[in-house]
Write a protein that holds these residues in place. Structure first.
Motif, PDB file in Angstrom:
ATOM      1  N   SER A 122      -5.365  -3.303  -0.363  1.00 41.82           N
ATOM      2  CA  SER A 122      -6.383  -2.336   0.290  1.00 41.82           C
ATOM      3  C   SER A 122      -6.365  -2.571   2.015  1.00 41.82           C
ATOM      4  N   THR A 178      -8.205  -2.959  -4.868  1.00 39.74           N
ATOM      5  CA  THR A 178      -9.150  -3.134  -3.869  1.00 39.74           C
ATOM      6  C   THR A 178      -9.360  -4.866  -3.895  1.00 39.74           C
ATOM      7  N   GLY A 251      -9.627   0.713  -7.940  1.00 37.42           N
ATOM      8  CA  GLY A 251     -10.898   0.023  -7.502  1.00 37.42           C
ATOM      9  C   GLY A 251     -12.060   0.574  -8.720  1.00 37.42           C
TER      10      GLY A 251
END
Length: 326
Positions: A122, A178, A251
């Motif tokens: 990310s 993430t 995520g």
């Protein structure tokens, strides 16, 4: 995506008997993917540790791929680290990751690998991207300077994956997780990401009876955390259900402050001292919450709660603390 040279590459259930190469199968993400594939009935998984196959060695990578002839590849291998490591060794993070990616992806194409999943991070998104971060935020602003070299390498991997789709019509895809955590993470004091670093710091303080723990920054940045086993589940789901040029965010869709996660970890490990914050150290990106609507549209949502994941990870850490890398 439809047929290429008469072959139908539409998403669907992968062949459980086909050779499946997991690059980086000993790491946090790669080992979770390996476990997931084994549990899902894949009979011919292949991988080599870095001591036996240096993915920066182009000739060695091409030779290995030529010998194993995988039908599927997940590229989970990477040089990774936290703020300290990224800001101290930007050349290493850029050069090593670029070479790993180009070698594996080029070798995969030369050996007619049908389906490739490239895993990024990310951190590819702009430092001040609108929250939650959508996939189309890529390349719309300046990167976080403490990990820009690593981010540029990962962006290059996304673009190479997209280029293969455009030039050769192959259904290669990429996914951007993430912040990940779980078994086989890097818990070293100088090379780890925030969550494993906090687990080690608070656990050691608890064992030593230290009255205080000092963390970097203000504790105000917000971060999203996903257990590696959830990530592995999402990877297989995407390989079987998604085919598109855009990278897919992976995520939970929710985040917490660094201060909150530190307090929670302190409670899990039994730390009863005080936490101090060294505000002379950098915070990094203020917030990094991913928009996971594209993933939800593909039919997947996270299953492991943060509290459950932390309990499992602390237990794993304590069981393996004497044999951890770094």
């Amino acid at each position: 995506m439809t047929a290429v040279d008469g072959v139908d590459y539409s998403p669907g259930e992968l062949d459980r008997d086909a050779t499946f190469y997991v690059a980086g199968h000993r790491g946090l993400v790669g080992s979770a993917i390996w476990r997931k594939l084994e549990a899902s009935g894949f009979e011919n998984l292949v991988g080599k540790p870095s001591a036996e196959l240096d993915l920066k060695d182009r000739d060695a990578v091409f030779a290995y791929m030529g010998e194993t002839k995988p039908k599927y590849v997940v590229l989970a291998a990477a040089k990774v680290g936290g703020i300290l490591a990224n800001s101290t060794y930007p050349v290493d993070f850029l050069s090593d990751n670029m070479r790993i990616q180009v070698n594996v992806l080029d070798a995969a194409h030369k050996n007619d690998v049908e389906r490739v999943l490239f895993l990024g991070s990310s951190c590819i998104y702009p430092k001040f991207a609108e929250q939650p971060i959508r996939e189309d935020s890529l390349l719309t602003g300046h990167l976080e300077e403490t990990n820009d070299a690593y981010a540029i390498a990962k962006i290059a991997g996304i673009l190479q994956t997209q280029a293969v789709r455009r030039q050769y019509g192959l259904p290669w895809i990429s996914a951007m997780p993430t912040n990940l955590y779980g078994p086989n993470d890097n818990f070293s004091p100088k090379g780890s990401h925030v969550l494993p670093a906090l687990i080690r710091r608070y656990d050691e303080a608890t064992k030593s009876g230290a009255p205080t723990v000092t963390n970097w920054g203000t504790g105000t940045p917000r971060r999203e955390f996903l257990h590696a086993d959830d990530m592995a589940d999402a990877c297989l789901h995407l390989l079987e259900h998604y085919d598109g040029p855009d990278q897919v965010n992976v995520g939970t869709g929710s985040d917490v402050t660094i201060r909150e996660i530190a307090e929670t970890i302190g409670q899990v490990v039994g730390f009863d001292g005080e936490t101090e914050w060294d505000t002379t150290k950098p915070d990094g990106t203020p917030q990094k919450l991913l928009d996971v609507s594209k993933l939800a549209e593909a039919g997947w949502t996270s299953k492991i709660s943060l509290s459950e994941g932390l309990d499992r990870t602390v237990a794993w850490y304590r069981e393996h603390v004497d044999t951890l890398r770094g």
